[in-house]
Write a protein that holds these residues in place. Structure first.
Motif, PDB file in Angstrom:
ATOM      1  N   ARG A 192       3.003 -16.718  -9.228  1.00  0.00           N
ATOM      2  CA  ARG A 192       2.479 -15.627  -8.389  1.00  0.00           C
ATOM      3  C   ARG A 192       1.117 -16.011  -7.796  1.00  0.00           C
ATOM      4  O   ARG A 192       0.863 -15.809  -6.620  1.00  0.00           O
ATOM      5  N   GLY A 223       2.285   2.629  -2.516  1.00  0.00           N
ATOM      6  CA  GLY A 223       2.082   3.375  -3.766  1.00  0.00           C
ATOM      7  C   GLY A 223       2.978   2.938  -4.915  1.00  0.00           C
ATOM      8  O   GLY A 223       3.172   3.699  -5.860  1.00  0.00           O
ATOM      9  N   LYS A 224       3.480   1.713  -4.873  1.00  0.00           N
ATOM     10  CA  LYS A 224       4.367   1.254  -5.956  1.00  0.00           C
ATOM     11  C   LYS A 224       3.620   1.231  -7.291  1.00  0.00           C
ATOM     12  O   LYS A 224       4.088   1.794  -8.272  1.00  0.00           O
ATOM     13  N   SER A 225       2.457   0.552  -7.307  1.00  0.00           N
ATOM     14  CA  SER A 225       1.708   0.456  -8.578  1.00  0.00           C
ATOM     15  C   SER A 225       1.293   1.840  -9.053  1.00  0.00           C
ATOM     16  O   SER A 225       1.384   2.161 -10.242  1.00  0.00           O
ATOM     17  N   THR A 226       0.848   2.682  -8.123  1.00  0.00           N
ATOM     18  CA  THR A 226       0.404   4.035  -8.476  1.00  0.00           C
ATOM     19  C   THR A 226       1.527   4.816  -9.164  1.00  0.00           C
ATOM     20  O   THR A 226       1.283   5.548 -10.119  1.00  0.00           O
ATOM     21  N   MET A 284       9.613 -17.972  -5.118  1.00  0.00           N
ATOM     22  CA  MET A 284       9.958 -16.589  -5.475  1.00  0.00           C
ATOM     23  C   MET A 284      11.123 -16.605  -6.468  1.00  0.00           C
ATOM     24  O   MET A 284      11.117 -15.895  -7.475  1.00  0.00           O
ATOM     25  N   ARG A 296      11.468 -15.711 -10.432  1.00  0.00           N
ATOM     26  CA  ARG A 296      12.500 -14.719 -10.789  1.00  0.00           C
ATOM     27  C   ARG A 296      13.415 -15.243 -11.898  1.00  0.00           C
ATOM     28  O   ARG A 296      13.766 -14.503 -12.831  1.00  0.00           O
ATOM     29  N   TYR A 319      10.696  -9.600   3.001  1.00  0.00           N
ATOM     30  CA  TYR A 319       9.546 -10.447   3.389  1.00  0.00           C
ATOM     31  C   TYR A 319       9.994 -11.809   3.921  1.00  0.00           C
ATOM     32  O   TYR A 319       9.538 -12.240   4.982  1.00  0.00           O
ATOM     33  N   GLN A 320      10.869 -12.515   3.150  1.00  0.00           N
ATOM     34  CA  GLN A 320      11.274 -13.848   3.608  1.00  0.00           C
ATOM     35  C   GLN A 320      12.366 -13.715   4.683  1.00  0.00           C
ATOM     36  O   GLN A 320      12.315 -14.396   5.707  1.00  0.00           O
ATOM     37  N   ARG A 331      -9.594  -2.214   0.157  1.00  0.00           N
ATOM     38  CA  ARG A 331      -9.870  -3.039  -1.027  1.00  0.00           C
ATOM     39  C   ARG A 331     -10.836  -4.202  -0.763  1.00  0.00           C
ATOM     40  O   ARG A 331     -11.401  -4.754  -1.673  1.00  0.00           O
ATOM     41  N   GLY A 353       0.776  -1.240   0.000  1.00  0.00           N
ATOM     42  CA  GLY A 353       0.000   0.000   0.000  1.00  0.00           C
ATOM     43  C   GLY A 353       0.806   1.288   0.000  1.00  0.00           C
ATOM     44  O   GLY A 353       0.236   2.370   0.157  1.00  0.00           O
ATOM     45  N   GLN A 376       3.063  11.110   2.277  1.00  0.00           N
ATOM     46  CA  GLN A 376       2.752  12.508   1.973  1.00  0.00           C
ATOM     47  C   GLN A 376       1.910  12.525   0.698  1.00  0.00           C
ATOM     48  O   GLN A 376       1.674  11.467   0.106  1.00  0.00           O
ATOM     49  N   THR A 417      12.523 -10.008  -1.313  1.00  0.00           N
ATOM     50  CA  THR A 417      12.799 -11.318  -0.710  1.00  0.00           C
ATOM     51  C   THR A 417      13.545 -11.138   0.609  1.00  0.00           C
ATOM     52  O   THR A 417      13.246 -11.810   1.604  1.00  0.00           O
ATOM     53  N   ARG A 460       8.906  -4.437  -7.492  1.00  0.00           N
ATOM     54  CA  ARG A 460       9.504  -5.419  -6.575  1.00  0.00           C
ATOM     55  C   ARG A 460      10.550  -6.300  -7.267  1.00  0.00           C
ATOM     56  O   ARG A 460      10.390  -6.674  -8.425  1.00  0.00           O
TER      57      ARG A 460
HETATM   58  N1  Z5A Z   1       6.762 -10.820  -2.145  1.00  0.00           N
HETATM   59  C1  Z5A Z   1       7.595 -11.541  -1.328  1.00  0.00           C
HETATM   60  O1  Z5A Z   1       7.202 -11.974  -0.238  1.00  0.00           O
HETATM   61  N2  Z5A Z   1       8.879 -11.797  -1.736  1.00  0.00           N
HETATM   62  C2  Z5A Z   1       9.346 -11.380  -2.941  1.00  0.00           C
HETATM   63  O2  Z5A Z   1      10.508 -11.667  -3.274  1.00  0.00           O
HETATM   64  C3  Z5A Z   1       8.465 -10.618  -3.777  1.00  0.00           C
HETATM   65  C4  Z5A Z   1       7.187 -10.351  -3.344  1.00  0.00           C
HETATM   66  C5  Z5A Z   1       8.953 -10.126  -5.106  1.00  0.00           C
HETATM   67  C6  Z5A Z   1       2.746  -9.315  -3.815  1.00  0.00           C
HETATM   68  O3  Z5A Z   1       3.363  -8.111  -4.123  1.00  0.00           O
HETATM   69  C7  Z5A Z   1       3.319  -9.896  -2.558  1.00  0.00           C
HETATM   70  O4  Z5A Z   1       4.492 -10.642  -2.819  1.00  0.00           O
HETATM   71  C8  Z5A Z   1       3.723  -8.833  -1.575  1.00  0.00           C
HETATM   72  C9  Z5A Z   1       5.118  -9.233  -1.099  1.00  0.00           C
HETATM   73  C10 Z5A Z   1       5.364 -10.563  -1.710  1.00  0.00           C
HETATM   74  N3  Z5A Z   1       2.805  -8.859  -0.525  1.00  0.00           N
HETATM   75  N4  Z5A Z   1       2.491  -7.986   0.246  1.00  0.00           N
HETATM   76  N5  Z5A Z   1       2.051  -7.352   1.032  1.00  0.00           N
HETATM   77  P1  Z5A Z   1       2.533  -6.868  -4.638  1.00  0.00           P
HETATM   78  O5  Z5A Z   1       3.557  -5.836  -4.951  1.00  0.00           O
HETATM   79  O6  Z5A Z   1       1.610  -7.246  -5.709  1.00  0.00           O
HETATM   80  O7  Z5A Z   1       1.629  -6.495  -3.373  1.00  0.00           O
HETATM   81  P2  Z5A Z   1       1.472  -5.205  -2.574  1.00  0.00           P
HETATM   82  O8  Z5A Z   1       2.709  -4.562  -2.091  1.00  0.00           O
HETATM   83  O9  Z5A Z   1       0.527  -5.608  -1.516  1.00  0.00           O
HETATM   84  O10 Z5A Z   1       0.921  -4.208  -3.649  1.00  0.00           O
HETATM   85  P3  Z5A Z   1      -0.101  -3.133  -3.346  1.00  0.00           P
HETATM   86  O11 Z5A Z   1      -0.925  -3.439  -2.179  1.00  0.00           O
HETATM   87  O12 Z5A Z   1      -0.809  -2.913  -4.631  1.00  0.00           O
HETATM   88  O13 Z5A Z   1       0.763  -1.882  -2.927  1.00  0.00           O
HETATM   89  P4  Z5A Z   1       1.319  -0.699  -3.758  1.00  0.00           P
HETATM   90  O14 Z5A Z   1       1.410  -1.080  -5.198  1.00  0.00           O
HETATM   91  O15 Z5A Z   1       2.521  -0.241  -3.127  1.00  0.00           O
HETATM   92  O16 Z5A Z   1       0.186   0.411  -3.571  1.00  0.00           O
HETATM   93  P5  Z5A Z   1      -0.827   1.067  -4.641  1.00  0.00           P
HETATM   94  O17 Z5A Z   1      -1.773   0.019  -5.189  1.00  0.00           O
HETATM   95  O18 Z5A Z   1      -0.096   1.898  -5.599  1.00  0.00           O
HETATM   96  O19 Z5A Z   1      -1.582   2.055  -3.645  1.00  0.00           O
HETATM   97  C11 Z5A Z   1      -2.458   1.572  -2.651  1.00  0.00           C
HETATM   98  C12 Z5A Z   1      -3.611   2.596  -2.438  1.00  0.00           C
HETATM   99  O20 Z5A Z   1      -3.061   3.789  -1.892  1.00  0.00           O
HETATM  100  C13 Z5A Z   1      -4.303   3.010  -3.735  1.00  0.00           C
HETATM  101  O21 Z5A Z   1      -5.666   3.167  -3.468  1.00  0.00           O
HETATM  102  C14 Z5A Z   1      -3.663   4.355  -4.089  1.00  0.00           C
HETATM  103  O22 Z5A Z   1      -4.527   5.187  -4.791  1.00  0.00           O
HETATM  104  C15 Z5A Z   1      -3.375   4.904  -2.702  1.00  0.00           C
HETATM  105  N6  Z5A Z   1      -2.199   5.808  -2.648  1.00  0.00           N
HETATM  106  C16 Z5A Z   1      -1.004   5.642  -3.251  1.00  0.00           C
HETATM  107  N7  Z5A Z   1      -0.153   6.657  -2.951  1.00  0.00           N
HETATM  108  C17 Z5A Z   1      -0.845   7.469  -2.128  1.00  0.00           C
HETATM  109  C18 Z5A Z   1      -0.518   8.714  -1.451  1.00  0.00           C
HETATM  110  N8  Z5A Z   1       0.687   9.294  -1.574  1.00  0.00           N
HETATM  111  N9  Z5A Z   1      -1.445   9.257  -0.664  1.00  0.00           N
HETATM  112  C19 Z5A Z   1      -2.671   8.686  -0.519  1.00  0.00           C
HETATM  113  N10 Z5A Z   1      -3.057   7.523  -1.126  1.00  0.00           N
HETATM  114  C20 Z5A Z   1      -2.151   6.936  -1.919  1.00  0.00           C
END
Ligand code: Z5A
Length: 207
Positions: A51, A16-19, A71, A75, A105-106, A150, A14, A189, A102, A97
């Protein structure tokens, strides 16, 4: 032809990586780079199947070693099919990522022996390492709060606060160990400010 650069995005859930992935892609393209975006675990059809196995909530618990090896299996395929060919063609690879996850998390979250991760990193990646890693960092509760909205949570997202605290700590320790490669971005921020920090962190690699 010059090899492309390998940039990874890291951080807890959460943050913001995907964002920010598409924003960074646009910045790189504006600078004239050909960019491939991808993610881990995943990035090829076969690695995306792995995955799915890793993220789904199955009845059978996955052992820590099986998780770690899966993992790296994903990779290995990803490097062979996507990352290395793109870099060799001079493309820049932007990956959501990579191996720092790794370690975090691991190694951190699951407290696994880091020497096993180091061994796999050397064998699977050989000399491949990121040229730059942007570590989006925010307090664990901030990221968890964003993801909770979500609804359905995957296998990792169901972990406890203490797990994610160790993940964050490990990421920050790695940033201290590798300050030339890992740049910390304050992700707690406004998106505008996060993206301003991202722009600054990309200046060196683009010059
Ligand atoms: N994993 C592992 O264990 N070992 C490894 O070697 C690898 C991965 C490579 C899947 O990864 C899982 O795999 C992960 C670690 C493990 N599990 N966890 N937890 P992933 O990258 O697909 O999962 P994730 O980190 O959970 O992704 P995510 O939840 O989508 O997070 P994100 O991409 O960083 O966040 P986002 O989707 O961009 O943003 C989340 C929400 O916040 C969204 O509604 C945005 O609009 C909002 N957002 C973003 N930035 C802001 C700011 N600045 N302010 C306010 N709101 C914001």
């Amino acid at each position: 032809m010059n090899k492309g650069k390998f940039i990874t995005l890291e951080g807890g859930e959460g943050v913001g990586k995907s964002t920010n992935l598409s924003y960074i892609k646009q910045l790189l393209e504006n600078a004239g780079k050909k960019v491939v975006t991808t993610r881990e675990p995943g990035g090829t059809p076969f690695a995306e199947k792995i995955r799915q196995l890793l993220l789904e909530n199955a009845d059978e618990a996955i052992s820590e070693k099986a998780e770690l090896l899966l993992m790296f299996a994903a990779r290995a395929q990803h490097i062979n099919q996507v990352i290395e060919p793109a870099l060799a063609e001079g493309r820049w690879v932007l990956c959501d990522r990579f191996t720092d996850a790794t370690y975090a998390y691991q190694g951190g979250g699951r407290s696994m022996d880091t020497s096993m991760i180091e061994w796999l990193e050397d064998k699977v990646q050989e000399t491949l390492r990121p040229d730059l890693t942007l570590l989006l960092d925010a307090p664990v509760t901030v990221g968890m709060g964003r993801v909770d909205k979500r609804g359905t949570l995957d296998r990792f997202e169901q972990e406890k606060l203490s797990f994610f605290t160790k993940v964050r700590q490990t990421y920050l320790e790695r940033a201290q160990q590798l300050p030339e490669i890992i740049k910390i971005i304050n992700a707690d921020q406004t998106l505008d400010k996060v993206q301003q920090e991202i722009r600054l962190s990309l200046q060196d690699i683009l010059n």
